[in-house]
Structures are given as C-alpha cells and as structure tokens.
Scaffold this motif. Structure first.
Motif, PDB file in Angstrom:
ATOM      1  N   GLY A 119     -20.968 -68.341  -9.787  1.00 43.50           N
ATOM      2  CA  GLY A 119     -19.885 -68.964  -9.039  1.00 43.50           C
ATOM      3  C   GLY A 119     -18.540 -68.421  -9.468  1.00 43.50           C
ATOM      4  O   GLY A 119     -18.424 -67.788 -10.509  1.00 43.50           O
ATOM      5  N   ILE A 120     -17.544 -68.621  -8.599  1.00 40.20           N
ATOM      6  CA  ILE A 120     -16.193 -68.148  -8.883  1.00 40.20           C
ATOM      7  C   ILE A 120     -15.255 -69.346  -8.822  1.00 40.20           C
ATOM      8  O   ILE A 120     -15.333 -70.148  -7.897  1.00 40.20           O
ATOM      9  CB  ILE A 120     -15.743 -67.116  -7.823  1.00 40.20           C
ATOM     10  N   VAL A 121     -14.401 -69.472  -9.833  1.00 42.06           N
ATOM     11  CA  VAL A 121     -13.351 -70.478  -9.772  1.00 42.06           C
ATOM     12  C   VAL A 121     -12.102 -69.766  -9.284  1.00 42.06           C
ATOM     13  O   VAL A 121     -11.609 -68.848  -9.936  1.00 42.06           O
ATOM     14  CB  VAL A 121     -13.086 -71.083 -11.170  1.00 42.06           C
ATOM     15  N   LYS A 122     -11.599 -70.203  -8.119  1.00 47.26           N
ATOM     16  CA  LYS A 122     -10.457 -69.500  -7.518  1.00 47.26           C
ATOM     17  C   LYS A 122      -9.175 -69.875  -8.251  1.00 47.26           C
ATOM     18  O   LYS A 122      -8.541 -70.881  -7.946  1.00 47.26           O
ATOM     19  CB  LYS A 122     -10.329 -69.883  -6.029  1.00 47.26           C
ATOM     20  N   THR A 123      -8.776 -69.078  -9.216  1.00 48.10           N
ATOM     21  CA  THR A 123      -7.544 -69.372  -9.951  1.00 48.10           C
ATOM     22  C   THR A 123      -6.386 -68.531  -9.444  1.00 48.10           C
ATOM     23  O   THR A 123      -5.236 -68.838  -9.724  1.00 48.10           O
ATOM     24  CB  THR A 123      -7.723 -69.109 -11.455  1.00 48.10           C
ATOM     25  N   GLY A 124      -6.694 -67.444  -8.725  1.00 45.56           N
ATOM     26  CA  GLY A 124      -5.649 -66.585  -8.170  1.00 45.56           C
ATOM     27  C   GLY A 124      -4.667 -66.068  -9.199  1.00 45.56           C
ATOM     28  O   GLY A 124      -3.460 -66.101  -9.001  1.00 45.56           O
TER      29      GLY A 124
END
Lengths: 228, 217, 259
Positions: C197-202
């Motif tokens: 999974g990816i945590v969208k922290t930008g």
C-alpha cells in the motif's frame, strides 16, 4: 525554545525510558547473580571439565566488549533461528556478561574464607548444604557486596547501550525526541543529568546496605571490581 | 568473497585505529586523572572538593551518553578527537580514583621524613611519592587499560573507523554472516585485551620493589 | 630568513588555493539507495551525481561526508556541513532550522511487508510492530498519524532502512514504512519484501543549506537544477538510477510544508 522548557517537555518520555533502563538492570543483574554462582561453583568444585568450560566462558566474556556480545545476540543468533526482541536481546547479553564478572567476585569471596571453617562445620555434623547455607554464604555475600554494588552501577550505566539495538530506554528516547527537534546536545545533557541522579542514588543506597550488613573483623574480598 | 584480503587489511586498519584511540584515551585519562587525584590529596580544600565532585560526575555518566554529548557539541571536531575526549574524560574519572588510592597508601611519615631531609614539596612528590604510587597503581591501571580497549568499541557510533565499524561495514554489503563476523570481532578484542594484560603484568613484575605492598583497595 | 620565505610561500599558495575554488561539504546518509550509498569507499547515487554535476556547472567543488540520518539536520544547522543532498523531504519542522532549494523530486510513503505475509495496508498497522528509520518523514508519519491517535501499533526506530528491512525479513517486525522510490529499490534488489500500500503524503525532496544561506548557495543550486534539466543531463540521470520512471521538469513547484 529555552533549555528548560525543552527539558520539561522531554522529561515524561525520558522517565518512562528510565523505568525501562531500571528493568533491564534489575533483571540482568538478578539473572547474572544466579548464573554467576553456578559458574563460580563449577569453576571451584565442578571437576576438571566443568571448571575448564566455566573458566573459558568467564575469561572470554571478560575479554570482549559488551557491545559486541550484544551484536552477536541481536544480529548473529537470528542466523541460527533465535530471534530476540530488542529488550530480550539486551537482557540476554547483559545477563550473560554480568554473570561472568559476578562469578569472579563470588569465587574470590569463597576462596578467601578459610578452608578450616568448612572442615569445622563438617566436623560439627552439619550437612554440606547446611554448611553452604549457614557458614559459607552469609560470609561470602557480605564479602562480595562492595564489588557487587559496583557491578550493579556498572550494569545500570551499560543499559544505555541497549538503545543501539532499538530498546526505547532513556538514551533511545532522547535520540528520537532530538531527531524531531534537532536539539541533540541539550537532550543528551539531560540524559547525563538523569543518569547522575540515579547512579548517585543507587550507589548511596548500596553503600548504606553495606554499612548495615558489615560484621566486625570480616575483611573485604580481594577481587578487583570493574570500574564503575 | 573475492576481496577477502581487502577485508583482512580493513580489520588490521581497524585494530590500528582502536589502538590509537586507546592510547589517546589512556594518555588523556592519565594526565587529567592524575591531576584530579593530586588535587584531591594535596590541593586546597575547596579545589579538592571540586576535583572530587568532578571525579564522581565523570564516573556517574555512561560512556555512550558522554560520547553523544561531546559529539553534539556545536563545534566541528573530527570523530577521533570526539572519541578520545569523551572516553578520556570517563577514564580520567576512573584513573583519578586509582591514583587517589595509590597516593593515599604512601604513608604520610615518608612525606614528613622527606621534608625533614630538606626536600621541597615538589621533590618529595617527584622522588618519593609518585614512584611508589605509580608502582602501587599499576595493577589497577592495567585493569582500566583492558576496560578501555573494550570501551572503544562504542566509538563506531560517532564514525571512527575502528574494528567494530569495519565489521558492520562488511555485514552491510555482504548481507549477513553476522554471527561469523561479530564472532571474529570478539576474538580480535579478546586477543587485544589478553596481550595488553600480559604486557602490563610483565611491566608490573619488572618494576616491582621487594617489600612495597599492594595499595589499600 | 629562509623560514620567513617558506611561510610566505605557503600562505601565498593557501590564498591562491582558496581564491581559486570554493569547497562545500555535502552531508548525506550513505545508506539510502538509489539516492545515496557508498561502494568501496566511493560515494554513489542519484543525489551524489546531481551534486557533482551542479558543482561543475556552477564552478564550486563539493566534498561528501557520511552522517547518521537522524543527526544530519542538526549538523547542517550547526554549520558542520554546508549542504544536505540525501533524499531529504521538505517538512515544516525542518524548515524552521534549515533553508531549502526548489524541490526536485516527489514521493509518498510505501508500506512494505514480507513477501509471504497476508497483511494489507490496514492490518499492517493494527497491533503490529512497524519499523522506520529514525528521523525520517516515514517515522514521523507513524508517530503523528498512528501513535498520537491511539492506534495500537508499536514503533521501532532504525539507524538505516536497510536494517529495518533486514528485521522485516527475519520476522522481528511486521511492516516497514519508507519513501516510495526506496521501497521500490528494495523490491527490485530482490529482497524478500513487497509493497502492499501507499500512504499519499505528497512529499517533495529538496537540497538544504544552513539557515540564512550564508554562502549564497541556494540561487546556485536552483540555477544548477534548471541547467541540468535544460541540458538533458537530468533525464539521463533519472533513466540511469530510476529505470522506467517518468521524467518531470525540474525544479518543481514547491508546496508549502507548513500549510
């Protein structure tokens, strides 16, 4: 942020870490105490092979750094399928380490009690166990107390190594707090102050116990404790 | 494992760096520790008190914490210097205690006798007290020496390229073999502490004077 | 007299040397491939090469120094190093103590688990032990978004991501949170891990200099980035270190880290 507000903010977390350090110290010294007596007995009365093995263990542990021992337990043993959590690894390494030192203190204490007392006790009809419990131990424990107190303080200070393998004791917590606030120097200074307080407290308490248990005419044991 | 030879040289280099650190630490600890001990025994009361509290402070802080405090001082010190300063400070606390005990076990009568013979205080110190005190201290000093060989394993964390740092570097790029490499590292330290102890014990025998006792522990 | 001559000569050489070229110390954590690593004593990686090229274009010299990641900001704030080039994300906390160049890279946080694991992006953080490198935005995200909100998860801080991944492989921890490109690097290197999974922290990476930019480095770094892109060197480097990744024009438009 001023130094004191930084310290004040960090204090609760560091005190939790201090508790962890104390846990490591108490458990490792306790386990080392038991293992140390076993090693000392094997070395003195265990027959040639057991004495050799115990002697080799003691010499090897005393001749190598605790940090390397910790790395062997934490990084090395998993290759043999033995995976310890950071706390368990630190506890194991510290207990195995202090056991070797304590064994030497016990051995020195035991050998400084004259053989005549053993013979006299046996001649009076005491069993070997009674002789150990009533004659040798009470004296040996008193003789060993100064070196042993020293060892407790040494292990308390050494528990700070555990942060290197990820135990969140006091140094580890300071490290993490500092990583977000970029104030390493000030936070490690606080760690130093906290250690000073605890070390002074522990040595004074142990010195009081020594004074309390002292028997007139019973000398101090000759083994040279490690510096703490 | 093609460059096994390179690894060997790396370890040898690490041993060299470790010995440098030990030499620096023992020298620093000797000078500062002896200074503290002399101040405690012969200094004016207030200074003696300061020296005593300094000694106790240095002995109460874990080496690793002192190492980190010195490392994060806002000055750009090279890692080797950080290591020697931090471990040296720690060692001076212990060495001060060693020399303190040794100085105290030279009997005051000898100092008075020296003075009565017309020696200055300085001469009494240099010709009567110190030669005996050093001999009395040597066994404890040897103990401290081998303790410091072991303590130097810590300084890898501030980036000094000593034995343990080399071991970790090998492990990092060979992916594993931790047990073998740390075991080997332990053997190197064992050999070093053994050799150091043997050397100092010979020195002790050589310098021994018949009739000069052990220090009061 | 001889001595005076030698000393004067030495000083002249020193002065000439100083005037000829400015040398800046670039701090990095040489354990963050593909951005930085060390091989046989030589610094390698995307950031290392970009720094060398910018220095060449802008007429200064760089020396690299390897530092533990957690301490790298402090070292820059104290002036022990002049530049950080080591996959450094822009954050509000860091922006209080250092100054940033324009951003050149964008990442999110990836959740790594063992290949045989059945954990998903949610269960990886429930009642498990999760590792991240100390002082990284990954670790901070775990602290701020899980621990602070009472999610039952135990954090473990590591000196390097490599060590965290090793502990993940032997089963000492259940998951690792790290920058997306680094996570891909571990997967591509054949480590026994996968991304669940990816945590969208930008987040945006940028180079950092000491607060107040005492040597006027920021304009030179920004100009260097722009030139690298225009000359096509940037695209070559991206292709070399991140095969298959799309090339975005640099410098990027900065986000406000304290929004």
């Amino acid at each position: 942020m001023s130094l004191f507000s930084l310290w004040w903010e960090a204090l609760p977390s560091l005190l939790v870490g201090l508790l962890e350090a104390l846990k490591l110290t108490v458990f490792s010294v306790g386990l080392g105490f038991l293992l140390g007596w076993i090693l000392a007995f094997l070395r003195m009365y265990g027959g040639t092979v057991a004495a050799r093995v115990s002697g080799a263990y003691i010499e090897f542990v005393r001749g190598t750094p605790l940090l390397v021992q910790l790395f062997i337990v934490y990084y090395g043993l998993p290759e043999l399928g033995l995976v310890f959590s950071p706390f368990a690894a630190a506890l194991t390494a510290m207990a195995l380490n202090t056991a070797a030192y304590q064994a030497e203190y016990f051995r020195a204490a035991l050998s400084s009690i004259s053989q005549g007392q053993v013979l006299a006790a046996l001649a009076l009809g005491l069993s070997r166990f009674q002789m150990l419990r009533d004659v040798l131990f009470p004296q040996a424990l008193r003789l060993v107390l100064p070196a042993w107190s020293n060892e407790v303080v040494y292990m308390l200070k050494s528990s700070s190594l555990a942060f290197i393998v990820g135990v969140m004791e006091i140094t580890g917590r300071a490290n993490l707090l500092a990583a977000r606030r970029f104030r390493y120097f000030e936070l490690y200074l606080l760690v130093a102050v906290l250690y000073l307080i605890v070390v002074f407290g522990a040595s004074s308490a142990l010195a009081a116990v020594e004074r309390r248990l002292r028997l007139p005419g019973l000398g101090t044991e000759p083994a040279r404790p490690r510096m703490a | 494992m093609g460059d096994l030879l390179g690894e060997w040289f790396g370890f040898l280099h690490g041993v060299g760096v470790t010995l440098q650190v030990v030499a620096g630490v023992m020298a620093f600890g000797f000078l500062f520790g002896l200074g503290l001990a002399l101040t405690q025994v012969y200094g004016p009361r207030l200074l003696a008190l300061v020296a005593t509290s300094l000694e106790r402070t240095l002995r109460g802080i874990p080496v690793i914490v002192l190492l980190l405090v010195v490392y994060y001082l806002p000055w750009d010190l090279p890692p080797l210097l950080v290591a020697i300063a931090a471990l040296g400070l720690c060692s001076s606390g212990y060495q001060s205690q060693i020399f303190h005990t040794a100085l105290r076990s030279v009997r005051p009568g000898q100092v008075e006798a020296g003075r009565a013979l017309g020696l200055t205080d300085r001469q009494v110190l240099v010709h009567i007290v110190l030669p005996q005190a050093f001999r009395l201290a040597i066994a404890s000093w040897a103990n401290e020496f081998s303790a410091q060989i072991k303590e130097t394993s810590l300084v890898y964390i501030v980036g000094v390229a000593e034995i343990l740092r080399h071991a970790r570097r090998i492990i990092a790029y060979t992916f594993g073999n931790s047990l073998v490499i740390y075991g080997f590292t332990a053997l190197i330290y064992f050999a070093l502490t053994r050799a150091g102890n043997a050397f100092l014990r010979r020195l002790e025998r050589r310098l021994a004077i018949p009739g000069l006792g052990k220090p009061l522990a | 007299m001889r001595l005076v001559q030698i000393v004067l000569g030495f000083l002249a050489v020193m002065a000439f040397g100083l005037a000829a070229e400015e040398v800046f110390v670039v701090g990095l954590d040489a354990a963050f491939p593909p951005f930085t690593w060390v091989e046989q004593g030589e610094y390698k990686g995307f950031d290392v090469e970009v720094m060398r090229k910018i220095a060449e274009l802008q007429g200064f010299r760089v020396e690299f120094r390897d530092l533990p990641w957690a301490t790298i900001i402090t070292a820059l704030a104290q002036g022990k190093i002049d530049i950080i080039a080591s996959g450094l994300s822009v954050t509000c906390e860091r922006a209080q103590v250092v100054d940033y160049s324009l951003p050149y890279w964008e990442v999110d946080q990836a959740i790594l688990v063992r290949q045989d694991s059945e954990l998903n992006a949610i269960t990886a953080f429930l009642g498990t032990v999760v590792g991240a490198q100390a002082g990284t935005t990954g670790y901070m995200w775990l602290e701020d978004n899980l621990v602070a909100k009472g999610v039952p998860v135990e954090l473990r801080a590591y000196e390097t991501y490599d060590m965290a991944v090793r502990d993940l492989e032997i089963g000492r921890i259940a998951a690792v949170l790290c920058d997306t490109d680094t996570a891909l690097g571990f997967v591509n290197a054949g480590r026994n891990v996968k991304i669940v999974g990816i945590v969208k922290t930008g987040e945006q990476y940028a180079y950092a200099v000491t607060k107040g930019d005492p040597y006027g480095l920021l304009p030179r770094l920004n100009e260097g980035l722009r030139k690298l892109y225009e000359l096509g060197i940037w695209a070559e480097l991206v292709a070399k270190y991140f095969p298959g990744r799309a090339v975005e024009p640099v410098p990027l438009v900065p986000n406000d880290p304290c929004r």
